[in-house]
Design a protein around this motif. Sequence first.
Motif, mmCIF file in Angstrom:
data_model
loop_
_atom_site.group_PDB
_atom_site.id
_atom_site.type_symbol
_atom_site.label_atom_id
_atom_site.label_comp_id
_atom_site.label_asym_id
_atom_site.label_seq_id
_atom_site.Cartn_x
_atom_site.Cartn_y
_atom_site.Cartn_z
ATOM 1 N N UNK A 292 6.652 8.606 -13.474
ATOM 2 C CA UNK A 292 8.067 8.164 -12.965
ATOM 3 C C UNK A 292 8.040 8.902 -11.346
ATOM 4 N N UNK A 293 7.088 9.263 -10.926
ATOM 5 C CA UNK A 293 7.133 9.910 -9.599
ATOM 6 C C UNK A 293 7.367 8.751 -8.416
ATOM 7 N N UNK A 294 8.098 9.182 -7.454
ATOM 8 C CA UNK A 294 8.147 8.271 -6.342
ATOM 9 C C UNK A 294 7.586 8.823 -5.054
ATOM 10 N N UNK A 295 6.919 8.077 -4.261
ATOM 11 C CA UNK A 295 6.579 8.668 -3.038
ATOM 12 C C UNK A 295 7.022 7.730 -1.856
ATOM 13 N N UNK A 296 7.877 7.952 -0.994
ATOM 14 C CA UNK A 296 8.699 7.379 -0.008
ATOM 15 C C UNK A 296 9.273 6.084 -0.718
ATOM 16 N N UNK B 243 8.466 4.478 -3.313
ATOM 17 C CA UNK B 243 7.579 3.438 -4.016
ATOM 18 C C UNK B 243 6.995 4.155 -5.115
ATOM 19 N N UNK B 244 6.831 3.564 -6.245
ATOM 20 C CA UNK B 244 6.133 4.159 -7.525
ATOM 21 C C UNK B 244 4.544 4.589 -7.150
ATOM 22 N N UNK B 245 4.311 5.730 -7.656
ATOM 23 C CA UNK B 245 2.689 6.153 -7.446
ATOM 24 C C UNK B 245 1.730 5.112 -7.778
ATOM 25 N N UNK B 246 2.124 4.340 -9.093
ATOM 26 C CA UNK B 246 1.219 3.549 -9.516
ATOM 27 C C UNK B 246 1.030 2.289 -8.674
ATOM 28 N N UNK B 247 2.019 1.863 -7.853
ATOM 29 C CA UNK B 247 1.984 0.695 -7.214
ATOM 30 C C UNK B 247 1.110 0.922 -5.854
ATOM 31 N N UNK B 248 1.320 2.083 -5.338
ATOM 32 C CA UNK B 248 0.683 2.669 -4.175
ATOM 33 C C UNK B 248 -0.722 3.014 -4.508
ATOM 34 N N UNK B 249 -1.065 3.170 -5.794
ATOM 35 C CA UNK B 249 -2.339 3.478 -5.906
ATOM 36 C C UNK B 249 -3.030 2.115 -6.259
ATOM 37 N N UNK B 250 -2.470 1.243 -6.851
ATOM 38 C CA UNK B 250 -3.167 -0.350 -6.958
ATOM 39 C C UNK B 250 -3.286 -0.902 -5.611
ATOM 40 N N UNK B 251 -2.281 -0.678 -4.825
ATOM 41 C CA UNK B 251 -2.466 -1.347 -3.512
ATOM 42 C C UNK B 251 -3.625 -0.501 -2.677
ATOM 43 N N UNK B 252 -3.817 0.633 -2.811
ATOM 44 C CA UNK B 252 -4.762 1.473 -1.961
ATOM 45 C C UNK B 252 -6.115 1.033 -2.524
ATOM 46 N N UNK B 253 -6.310 1.093 -3.754
ATOM 47 C CA UNK B 253 -7.531 0.735 -4.285
ATOM 48 C C UNK B 253 -7.915 -0.678 -4.114
ATOM 49 N N UNK B 254 -7.016 -1.603 -3.961
ATOM 50 C CA UNK B 254 -7.214 -3.052 -3.659
ATOM 51 C C UNK B 254 -7.620 -3.185 -2.040
ATOM 52 N N UNK B 255 -7.086 -2.487 -1.151
ATOM 53 C CA UNK B 255 -7.285 -2.631 0.416
ATOM 54 C C UNK B 255 -8.576 -1.806 0.450
ATOM 55 N N UNK B 256 -8.845 -0.592 -0.164
ATOM 56 C CA UNK B 256 -10.368 -0.052 0.104
ATOM 57 C C UNK B 256 -11.412 -0.844 -0.472
ATOM 58 N N UNK B 257 -11.023 -1.839 -1.557
ATOM 59 C CA UNK B 257 -12.319 -2.515 -2.180
ATOM 60 C C UNK B 257 -12.245 -3.850 -1.018
ATOM 61 N N UNK B 258 -11.361 -4.230 -0.419
ATOM 62 C CA UNK B 258 -11.542 -5.326 0.574
ATOM 63 C C UNK B 258 -12.173 -4.872 1.699
ATOM 64 N N UNK B 259 -11.708 -3.796 2.197
ATOM 65 C CA UNK B 259 -12.639 -3.128 3.307
ATOM 66 C C UNK B 259 -13.948 -2.858 3.301
ATOM 67 N N UNK B 260 -14.231 -2.285 1.935
ATOM 68 C CA UNK B 260 -15.632 -1.845 1.623
ATOM 69 C C UNK B 260 -16.728 -3.310 1.334
ATOM 70 N N UNK B 261 -15.997 -4.241 0.854
ATOM 71 C CA UNK B 261 -16.995 -5.356 0.395
ATOM 72 C C UNK B 261 -16.942 -5.974 1.945
ATOM 73 N N UNK B 262 -15.824 -6.151 2.819
ATOM 74 C CA UNK B 262 -16.149 -6.940 4.021
ATOM 75 C C UNK B 262 -16.969 -5.946 4.891
ATOM 76 N N UNK B 263 -16.937 -4.734 4.863
ATOM 77 C CA UNK B 263 -17.949 -3.912 5.696
ATOM 78 C C UNK B 263 -19.580 -4.247 5.182
#
Length: 65
Positions: free
Chosen positions: A30-34, A36-56
Amino acid sequence: MAKTRKFWAFMGILIFLLLNYPLLQIFNRDALLAGIPVLVLYLHGVWILAIIGLYGLSSRLTSRE
C-alpha cells in the motif's frame, strides 16, 4: 551463435521470473512513491528494462551481420 541463443533464453527466463507471482507480491504494498503505487512503478521499470535489454541485444546481433 550458441552464446547468443543462451543469452536470449536467459533474458526470456529472467523477464518471466521478474513478472511472476513471488516478486510481484513483494512489490504489492500500500506504499506510494511520488504518488504512484510501488507495484505500478515496478511493472513499468521491468517492462522498460526488458525493452532496452532486448533492443540492445538485437542491435548487437544485426550489427555483426
